[in-house]
Design an enzyme around this catalytic site. Structure first.
Site, PDB file in Angstrom:
ATOM      1  N   GLY A 264       4.721-102.022 -53.984  1.00  0.00           N
ATOM      2  CA  GLY A 264       3.968-101.551 -52.815  1.00  0.00           C
ATOM      3  C   GLY A 264       3.626-100.039 -53.028  1.00  0.00           C
ATOM      4  O   GLY A 264       3.696 -99.545 -53.998  1.00  0.00           O
ATOM      5  N   ASN A 265       3.165 -99.435 -51.812  1.00  0.00           N
ATOM      6  CA  ASN A 265       2.568 -97.746 -51.682  1.00  0.00           C
ATOM      7  C   ASN A 265       3.288 -97.339 -50.861  1.00  0.00           C
ATOM      8  O   ASN A 265       3.705 -97.991 -49.699  1.00  0.00           O
ATOM      9  CB  ASN A 265       1.336 -97.805 -52.251  1.00  0.00           C
ATOM     10  CG  ASN A 265       0.488 -98.426 -51.209  1.00  0.00           C
ATOM     11  OD1 ASN A 265       0.509 -97.970 -49.903  1.00  0.00           O
ATOM     12  ND2 ASN A 265      -0.241 -99.450 -51.387  1.00  0.00           N
ATOM     13  N   ARG A 266       3.093 -96.162 -50.531  1.00  0.00           N
ATOM     14  CA  ARG A 266       3.449 -95.263 -49.427  1.00  0.00           C
ATOM     15  C   ARG A 266       2.803 -95.195 -48.397  1.00  0.00           C
ATOM     16  O   ARG A 266       2.987 -94.221 -47.535  1.00  0.00           O
ATOM     17  CB  ARG A 266       4.059 -93.901 -50.227  1.00  0.00           C
ATOM     18  CG  ARG A 266       5.115 -94.006 -51.001  1.00  0.00           C
ATOM     19  CD  ARG A 266       5.779 -92.417 -51.138  1.00  0.00           C
ATOM     20  NE  ARG A 266       5.038 -91.608 -51.869  1.00  0.00           N
ATOM     21  CZ  ARG A 266       4.756 -90.514 -51.692  1.00  0.00           C
ATOM     22  NH1 ARG A 266       5.270 -89.886 -50.633  1.00  0.00           N
ATOM     23  NH2 ARG A 266       4.174 -89.732 -52.287  1.00  0.00           N
ATOM     24  N   SER A 267       1.638 -95.751 -48.482  1.00  0.00           N
ATOM     25  CA  SER A 267       0.576 -95.354 -47.261  1.00  0.00           C
ATOM     26  C   SER A 267       1.317 -96.084 -45.751  1.00  0.00           C
ATOM     27  O   SER A 267       1.688 -96.991 -45.838  1.00  0.00           O
ATOM     28  CB  SER A 267      -0.658 -96.183 -47.616  1.00  0.00           C
ATOM     29  OG  SER A 267      -1.474 -95.969 -46.522  1.00  0.00           O
TER      30      SER A 267
ATOM     31  N   ALA B  98      -4.842 -98.409 -48.811  1.00  0.00           N
ATOM     32  CA  ALA B  98      -4.549 -98.399 -49.986  1.00  0.00           C
ATOM     33  C   ALA B  98      -4.143 -99.702 -50.757  1.00  0.00           C
ATOM     34  O   ALA B  98      -3.035-100.205 -50.408  1.00  0.00           O
ATOM     35  CB  ALA B  98      -3.032 -97.267 -50.218  1.00  0.00           C
TER      36      ALA B  98
END
Ligand code: CTP
Length: 447
Positions: free
Chosen positions: A215-218, A282
């Site tokens: 995943g990502n931090r958005s 994102a």
């Protein structure tokens, strides 16, 4: 400066002031609101009156302060004020006020007004960082937001003492801008009325097995702010939401998605009859090539540790641009005057490096993606992800460039729509075309 009549005429605003040190800033907000031509009645709590005297509010508003349920009881002030207001704004909203509002207490005039108000309600919290981050306060904020109350994010910076962190009251000009949006009487008004827009927000997650993902931090904050701003400006908004860490605005259609492929499908479906698409999400560029059906386990032999092989996800933004060009080639997809629909905007989170500056990378990405607007965002150390503020440069495909200095994500959202609205004026609203097609062929809606 003499008050100027706002577009749509003066509106009735109740300015609630709770008892925190930032109460002095309510005087500046009051001046902003009255200078915009609104009729403002100030309702301070008893604690607020220990910080700022009644005379200040009465002189600046030109009206009597309404401070208790008993004065002028024959007019039933708690019902009259709430029922007749076009907007109730509370600044500062303390932890105590948020708790009382969230739980429907009615132990003073301000909380009574909040319960009788049928208009938009805006709360601007201010308190110490520890209080703001306390789970009880956060739960109250989430509860209020889930009921459609707009709760601004506090600003970060110096607090009452020497300490600093999130908890500062946003600047009065920012609160006034949020008030204007909710009143729908800002300079922008309903400039997106009749438009259908799609906003993607959040971060996609690509599963490795039933419990793990890439995943990502958005957080989705900027996309949510874009959706809220478009709805306030009159658009029908579809928010394609990937794992938002903030609540979605009340007045938008939410399509929840998980992976990049799900996001692509939802965006493409919604874009078919949209006037604008803003890709703020994102989106993961890669996904694990295989997804294990059961949880991946360690074995005793480290040599057999799994290696994750990635495969590419589609580029949703570039795909929208290609599909639009193909539709135009086939004689469809165009709005009035041969202009292109939908207008397409992307985001670019960039860092400068030895191959180029942030701006150079942004321009290259704009050219590569072929969209109409690129919102260029410098990321890194506390910038961009998960924060309440953003600083961006808006790069237009026509070579235009507009810098939006560090501001709340709400302010950035309005700046993005300000840049997109002129592009939209060249195209017929998708909804009008659909209505025309339906009139031509009532059976199928086809032309
Ligand atoms: N985007 C997309 N589909 C992807 C990746 C990104 O639609 N698979 C969109 C994002 O929503 C954003 C824009 O493309 O609007 C730019 O995203 P960014 O991650 O900065 O760019 P990438 O295309 O991934 O380029 P790179 O990571 O190589 O810089």
């Amino acid at each position: 400066m003499s008050p100027t009549a706002p577009p749509g005429g003066p509106r009735r605003v109740v300015l609630g002031v709770a008892g925190g040190i930032a109460a002095y800033k309510a005087a500046l907000l009051l001046r902003e609101l009255t200078e915009s031509g609104h009729e403002v009645t100030v309702v301070p709590t008893a604690a607020a009156e220990r910080f700022v005297g009644r005379a200040t509010f009465e002189a600046l508003s030109g009206r009597r302060v309404a401070h208790d349920v008993w004065t002028g009881a024959e007019e039933v002030p708690h019902v009259r004020l709430g029922r007749h207001a076009d907007l109730v704004v509370v600044a500062p909203a303390t932890a105590d006020l948020l708790a009382r509002a969230a739980h429907g207490l009615a132990d003073d005039l301000l909380t009574n007004v909040l319960l009788t108000a049928t208009c938009p309600v805006l709360l601007a919290p201010a308190m110490h960082t520890e209080m703001w981050l306390n789970p009880a306060v956060q739960a109250n904020v989430a509860l209020l937001r889930s009921r459609g109350v707009t709760v601004l994010e506090p600003a970060s910076g110096r607090l009452t003492g020497a300490d600093s962190g999130p908890g500062r009251l946003p600047e009065p000009a920012e609160i006034a801008a949020a008030c204007r949006r909710l009143l729908g009487s800002g300079a922008r008004g309903h400039d997106l009325a009749g438009r259908r827009v799609v906003v993607s927000a959040g971060g996609t997650r690509e599963p490795l097995d039933p419990v793990r993902y890439l995943g990502n931090r958005s957080s989705g904050r900027q996309g949510v702010a874009l959706a809220a701003a478009a709805a306030a400006r009159g658009a029908h908004v579809t928010l394609v939401a990937a794992h938002l860490q903030v609540p979605a605005p009340a007045a938008v259609e939410v399509v929840p998605v998980g992976t990049a492929l799900e996001l692509r499908d939802a965006v493409v479906a919604a874009a078919a009859d949209a006037d604008a698409v803003v890709m703020a999400a994102a989106v993961a560029d890669f996904r694990p090539a295989t997804r294990a059906d059961s949880k991946i386990k360690k074995s005793d032999d480290p040599a057999r540790d799994p290696v994750v092989v990635l495969e590419r996800n589609p580029d949703v933004l570039a795909g929208l641009v290609t599909a639009r060009a193909a539709a135009q080639g086939a004689g469809g997809g165009a709005g009035g005057g041969g202009a292109r629909r939908p207008v397409i905007a992307g985001f670019a989170a960039e860092t400068g490096d030895e191959t180029g500056s942030v701006l150079e990378h942004g321009r290259a990405k704009l050219a590569r993606k072929g969209c109409d607007l690129l919102v260029l965002n410098e990321v890194g150390e506390g910038r961009g992800f998960g924060t309440a503020t953003n600083a961006v440069v808006l790069l237009g495909a026509d070579g235009t460039e507009r810098t939006v200095p560090e501001a709340s994500k709400d302010v950035v959202a309005d700046a993005v729509w300000d840049a997109l609205v002129p592009m939209l004026t060249a195209i017929t609203p998708a909804a009008d075309d659909a209505a025309e097609n339906a009139a031509e062929n009532p059976e199928t809606g086809a032309p």
